[in-house]
Design a protein around this motif. Structure first.
Motif, mmCIF file in Angstrom:
data_model
loop_
_atom_site.group_PDB
_atom_site.id
_atom_site.type_symbol
_atom_site.label_atom_id
_atom_site.label_comp_id
_atom_site.label_asym_id
_atom_site.label_seq_id
_atom_site.Cartn_x
_atom_site.Cartn_y
_atom_site.Cartn_z
ATOM 1 N N ARG A 139 1.993 12.331 -1.468
ATOM 2 C CA ARG A 139 2.862 12.846 -2.293
ATOM 3 C C ARG A 139 2.572 14.217 -2.985
ATOM 4 O O ARG A 139 3.300 14.868 -3.633
ATOM 5 C CB ARG A 139 3.359 12.126 -3.540
ATOM 6 N N GLY A 160 -1.061 10.240 -4.950
ATOM 7 C CA GLY A 160 -1.339 9.754 -3.843
ATOM 8 C C GLY A 160 -1.272 10.792 -2.824
ATOM 9 O O GLY A 160 -0.571 11.810 -3.111
ATOM 10 N N ASP A 185 0.970 -1.111 0.065
ATOM 11 C CA ASP A 185 -0.025 -0.074 -0.107
ATOM 12 C C ASP A 185 0.743 1.148 0.087
ATOM 13 O O ASP A 185 2.093 1.430 0.179
ATOM 14 C CB ASP A 185 -0.823 -0.087 1.336
ATOM 15 N N ARG A 186 0.283 2.335 -0.493
ATOM 16 C CA ARG A 186 0.900 3.493 0.042
ATOM 17 C C ARG A 186 1.316 3.779 1.355
ATOM 18 O O ARG A 186 0.499 3.309 2.227
ATOM 19 C CB ARG A 186 0.145 4.562 -0.430
ATOM 20 N N THR A 203 -6.823 9.846 -0.851
ATOM 21 C CA THR A 203 -6.736 10.100 -2.201
ATOM 22 C C THR A 203 -7.850 9.910 -3.258
ATOM 23 O O THR A 203 -7.951 10.487 -3.840
ATOM 24 C CB THR A 203 -5.590 8.806 -2.294
#
Lengths: 174, 157
Positions: A76, A73, A20-21, A104
């Motif tokens: 970021r 995301g 996952d992120r 997100t």
């Protein structure tokens, strides 16, 4: 107290298994939403005073920022980076982290609303720029001030409408 | 439009959104007690069984907290921790977390409009209360004390 010890989810989601992120400090997305809300309010003001070119340009920039968050995301996103480097070192540690997927998804919702305004504005319907900014402002302001998660609500409605969450692999924050 | 009237409209937008947010917040997390005479109002049968929510975890002897979540819900993991802790603080109380991401049928059946949503069931599986949003700790404990017939004041915090 013989309550169930580990409370396993009845339907363990496939999402947990995949990379996952990274998890986020929940204050990060709210910090970003506050900046976005202020800028959206500026778009509304510019649109109302007839500065339609300036309103259009600013809304286009905001739509691009939403696209950044939605595709790269929430962690970021430029505001997320700003939060991590400047704001978070001055705060205490977060009480809990949250998954990157919900904010997100919320960025995607913001992208949809602002792009609609941009497209209608391009088509000559200039008031749509202000209206779209107003709608996006409501969501961003509620998120920043009241910790309201519009994405949580919308995601569930899309599941109920049968648009999301049907297949075996969930849409992970598109 | 003049700058003054534009500024007034902007202020109206901000205050209107604030009122909306305050209204939303005032309704969040409070257990809404379900009238035992009219459980159909929730679209659920008289009593639920673990099979109704596809759970392998058995219900509690005194009460069960059924939490509905999705994978795109920012407040669900925190609610999970909160409710699991509250369930452990009272005898015979189970907590289970139902992921609705792929269970459109369950979301529709229980009329879930937001996640997290929590149902408080009694020992027979009857729905006694419903909570939209992140549950209010004291409110859940009050319900659980009613159902378990205890008042563990030392656990109240």
């Amino acid at each position: 107290m013989p309550s169930s010890p580990a409370e396993p989810r009845p339907q363990p989601s496939a999402r947990r298994a995949r990379p996952d992120r990274p998890d986020l400090d929940p204050r990060g997305p709210r910090f970003g939403a506050a900046i976005t809300a202020v800028l959206l309010l500026v778009v509304v003001f510019l649109s109302l005073t007839g500065a339609s070119v300036a309103a259009f340009v600013l809304l286009t920039i905001l739509a691009a920022l939403f696209a950044w968050g939605a595709f790269a995301g929430a962690g970021r996103h430029p505001y997320g980076v700003l939060f991590k480097t400047v704001v978070r070192p001055r705060l205490g540690p977060p009480t809990a982290l949250e998954k990157a997927a919900p904010p997100t998804f919320a960025q995607g919702v913001g992208l949809l609303v602002t792009v609609t305004g941009v497209v209608l504005g391009l088509a000559g319907l200039t008031p749509a720029v202000g209206v779209a900014a107003g709608v996006a402002f409501v969501a961003a302001f509620l998120n920043a001030v009241f910790d309201y998660c519009l994405g949580c609500q919308l995601y569930l409605l899309l599941v109920r409408a049968g648009i999301l969450g049907r297949g075996p692999t969930p849409l992970a924050g598109s | 439009m003049s700058s003054t009237s534009a500024l007034i409209l902007v202020l109206v937008l901000v205050s209107g959104t604030t009122v909306l947010g305050l209204f939303w917040r005032s309704r969040q997390g409070r257990p809404i007690v379900v009238n035992p005479a009219a459980p159909e109002a929730l679209g659920v049968p008289d009593a639920l069984t673990p099979a109704d929510v596809s759970s392998r975890v058995p219900f509690g002897a005194n009460a069960t907290l059924v939490q509905f979540s999705t994978s795109h819900c920012a407040r669900c993991p925190g609610t999970q921790v909160l409710l699991a802790g509250l369930a452990r603080s009272r005898p015979g109380v189970a907590h289970l977390d139902v992921d609705l991401t792929h269970r459109r049928d369950l979301a529709n059946r229980f009329g879930i409009l937001q996640t997290p949503t929590t149902l408080i069931l009694d020992g027979t599986g009857q729905v006694r209360a419903r909570i939209g949003g992140v549950p209010n700790r004291a409110g859940v404990l009050r319900q659980l004390d009613d159902l378990t017939g205890s008042s563990h004041a030392q656990f109240a915090r």
